[in-house]
Design an enzyme around this catalytic site. Sequence first.
Site, PDB file in Angstrom:
ATOM      1  N   ALA A  46     -10.261  90.546  54.108  1.00 54.51           N
ATOM      2  CA  ALA A  46      -8.837  90.552  53.773  1.00 54.51           C
ATOM      3  C   ALA A  46      -8.051  90.634  55.074  1.00 54.51           C
ATOM      4  CB  ALA A  46      -8.522  91.755  52.885  1.00 54.51           C
TER       5      ALA A  46
ATOM      6  N   GLY B 281     -13.795  91.275  52.444  1.00 56.56           N
ATOM      7  CA  GLY B 281     -13.404  90.345  51.383  1.00 56.56           C
ATOM      8  C   GLY B 281     -14.090  88.991  51.505  1.00 56.56           C
TER       9      GLY B 281
ATOM     10  N   GLU C 238     -15.391  97.753  55.792  1.00 61.20           N
ATOM     11  CA  GLU C 238     -14.139  98.441  55.453  1.00 61.20           C
ATOM     12  C   GLU C 238     -14.140  99.896  55.902  1.00 61.20           C
ATOM     13  OE1 GLU C 238     -15.784  96.357  53.473  1.00 61.20           O
ATOM     14  OE2 GLU C 238     -14.402  95.103  52.329  1.00 61.20           O
TER      15      GLU C 238
HETATM   16  N1  CAA Z   1      -7.640  90.394  59.328  1.00 61.74           N
HETATM   17  C1  CAA Z   1      -6.708  89.938  60.192  1.00 61.74           C
HETATM   18  N2  CAA Z   1      -7.017  89.333  61.361  1.00 61.74           N
HETATM   19  C2  CAA Z   1      -8.326  89.213  61.671  1.00 61.74           C
HETATM   20  C3  CAA Z   1      -9.346  89.675  60.827  1.00 61.74           C
HETATM   21  C4  CAA Z   1      -8.957  90.290  59.598  1.00 61.74           C
HETATM   22  N3  CAA Z   1      -9.862  90.708  58.698  1.00 61.74           N
HETATM   23  N4  CAA Z   1     -10.536  89.423  61.407  1.00 61.74           N
HETATM   24  C5  CAA Z   1     -10.267  88.814  62.579  1.00 61.74           C
HETATM   25  N5  CAA Z   1      -8.927  88.689  62.743  1.00 61.74           N
HETATM   26  C6  CAA Z   1      -8.220  88.084  63.878  1.00 61.74           C
HETATM   27  C7  CAA Z   1      -8.235  88.997  65.083  1.00 61.74           C
HETATM   28  O1  CAA Z   1      -7.231  89.987  64.990  1.00 61.74           O
HETATM   29  C8  CAA Z   1      -8.011  88.014  66.192  1.00 61.74           C
HETATM   30  O2  CAA Z   1      -6.642  87.683  66.227  1.00 61.74           O
HETATM   31  P1  CAA Z   1      -5.849  87.632  67.650  1.00 61.74           P
HETATM   32  O3  CAA Z   1      -6.510  86.513  68.402  1.00 61.74           O
HETATM   33  O4  CAA Z   1      -4.450  87.329  67.237  1.00 61.74           O
HETATM   34  O5  CAA Z   1      -6.051  88.941  68.298  1.00 61.74           O
HETATM   35  C9  CAA Z   1      -8.752  86.762  65.711  1.00 61.74           C
HETATM   36  O6  CAA Z   1      -8.914  86.918  64.299  1.00 61.74           O
HETATM   37  C10 CAA Z   1     -10.139  86.639  66.318  1.00 61.74           C
HETATM   38  O7  CAA Z   1     -10.830  87.849  66.069  1.00 61.74           O
HETATM   39  P2  CAA Z   1     -11.563  88.704  67.240  1.00 61.74           P
HETATM   40  O8  CAA Z   1     -10.862  88.500  68.554  1.00 61.74           O
HETATM   41  O9  CAA Z   1     -11.679  90.098  66.748  1.00 61.74           O
HETATM   42  O10 CAA Z   1     -12.980  87.965  67.263  1.00 61.74           O
HETATM   43  P3  CAA Z   1     -14.376  88.586  67.695  1.00 61.74           P
HETATM   44  O11 CAA Z   1     -15.331  87.428  67.737  1.00 61.74           O
HETATM   45  O12 CAA Z   1     -14.235  89.433  68.900  1.00 61.74           O
HETATM   46  O13 CAA Z   1     -14.797  89.565  66.482  1.00 61.74           O
HETATM   47  C11 CAA Z   1     -15.096  90.147  64.157  1.00 61.74           C
HETATM   48  C12 CAA Z   1     -15.078  89.037  65.220  1.00 61.74           C
HETATM   49  C13 CAA Z   1     -16.307  91.073  64.384  1.00 61.74           C
HETATM   50  C14 CAA Z   1     -15.230  89.471  62.822  1.00 61.74           C
HETATM   51  C15 CAA Z   1     -13.784  90.991  64.243  1.00 61.74           C
HETATM   52  O14 CAA Z   1     -12.691  90.091  64.218  1.00 61.74           O
HETATM   53  C16 CAA Z   1     -13.610  91.952  63.098  1.00 61.74           C
HETATM   54  O15 CAA Z   1     -14.203  93.014  63.114  1.00 61.74           O
HETATM   55  N6  CAA Z   1     -12.767  91.611  62.113  1.00 61.74           N
HETATM   56  C17 CAA Z   1     -12.434  92.494  61.010  1.00 61.74           C
HETATM   57  C18 CAA Z   1     -13.581  92.580  60.013  1.00 61.74           C
HETATM   58  C19 CAA Z   1     -13.222  93.547  58.879  1.00 61.74           C
HETATM   59  O16 CAA Z   1     -13.023  94.721  59.091  1.00 61.74           O
HETATM   60  N7  CAA Z   1     -13.137  93.019  57.654  1.00 61.74           N
HETATM   61  C20 CAA Z   1     -12.813  93.792  56.484  1.00 61.74           C
HETATM   62  C21 CAA Z   1     -11.343  93.652  56.163  1.00 61.74           C
HETATM   63  S1  CAA Z   1     -10.823  94.748  54.860  1.00 61.74           S
HETATM   64  C22 CAA Z   1     -11.252  93.959  53.423  1.00 61.74           C
HETATM   65  O17 CAA Z   1     -11.776  92.873  53.429  1.00 61.74           O
HETATM   66  C23 CAA Z   1     -10.942  94.717  52.149  1.00 61.74           C
HETATM   67  C24 CAA Z   1     -11.559  94.146  50.932  1.00 61.74           C
HETATM   68  O18 CAA Z   1     -12.534  94.617  50.448  1.00 61.74           O
HETATM   69  C25 CAA Z   1     -10.968  92.978  50.255  1.00 61.74           C
END
Ligand code: CAA
Length: 258
Positions: free
Chosen positions: A65, A109, A132
């Site tokens: 998400a 998500g 999460e």
């Molecule tokens: N939401 C919003 N933006 C996100 C995102 C997310 N879930 N995941 C990645 N992005 C964005 C980053 O903020 C970044 O944007 P900027 O360039 O503007 O800074 C861009 O995508 C690239 O991401 P990274 O620079 O972080 O890329 P990376 O290769 O270093 O890392 C990753 C990749 C490990 C996937 C890392 O991005 C990450 O940990 N993302 C979040 C994962 C997460 O926590 N997901 C769960 C979300 S909550 C949910 O889903 C609730 C539910 O149950 C429905």
Amino acid sequence: MAYENIIAEKKGGVGLITLNRPQALNALCAALIDELAHALDDFEADDDIGAIVVTGSEKAFAAGADIKEMKDRTYMDVYGQDFITKGWGRLATTRKPTIAAVSGFALGGGCELAMMCDMIIASESAKFGQPEITIGTIPGSGGTQRLTRFVGKSLSMYMNLTGEFIDADTALRSGLVAKVLPNAEMLDEALRIGAKIAGMSRPITMMCKEAVNRAYETSLAEGVLFERRVFHSTFSTEDQKEGMNAFAEKRKPSWKHR
Ligand code: CAA
């Protein structure tokens, strides 16, 4: 409808939806979810389409998400809108068979969206996780429920409580995914499987999907009874007659309902 966050296209009898928000690793913002639901409605209503494949990019199926979009919401915002129900569940309610074709990150998500599909085909680069917990919340769209049913309690607890990811091999061994392929071959294989399903009798594939899904919703005795009743009802279709006659006559079936 013109889409900004997905690409929807027809590949023969298969509807292909590509999540396309590369700047955010396909994070599932509200606009993307709306577009996904809209494209699914279109493919469900399209008689030419017999199966639907949902995919992302090589780097990410979807990283979850959209954290930036939801981070400042209050309890009343999310409770009041029943956040994550609207639109999100659309994939889980499609009647036509669905395949998630996953490369790269399928997190939060994103993992939940993949699990809403009828099967997951993964590439060797796929990583599945429910991180999460690392951002102070828990899954909101099936990550504690579907994942536990698919992989069992221990692996689900490990993923949900540590937020660590599993690789494609572990996902295959645990039953989360049906097949793992080299990155370059994965989408073609998902489309091949989709085309094969789309080439079967349409009502029979839908009945079969309903029967398998029943296994997650009911007791074994009730599920087996449901299956038997659906099996009986296939005998009322022209395609059951055609399929069995074609076998007896040593020819390919020509389905009435496609
Ligand atoms: N939401 C919003 N933006 C996100 C995102 C997310 N879930 N995941 C990645 N992005 C964005 C980053 O903020 C970044 O944007 P900027 O360039 O503007 O800074 C861009 O995508 C690239 O991401 P990274 O620079 O972080 O890329 P990376 O290769 O270093 O890392 C990753 C990749 C490990 C996937 C890392 O991005 C990450 O940990 N993302 C979040 C994962 C997460 O926590 N997901 C769960 C979300 S909550 C949910 O889903 C609730 C539910 O149950 C429905």
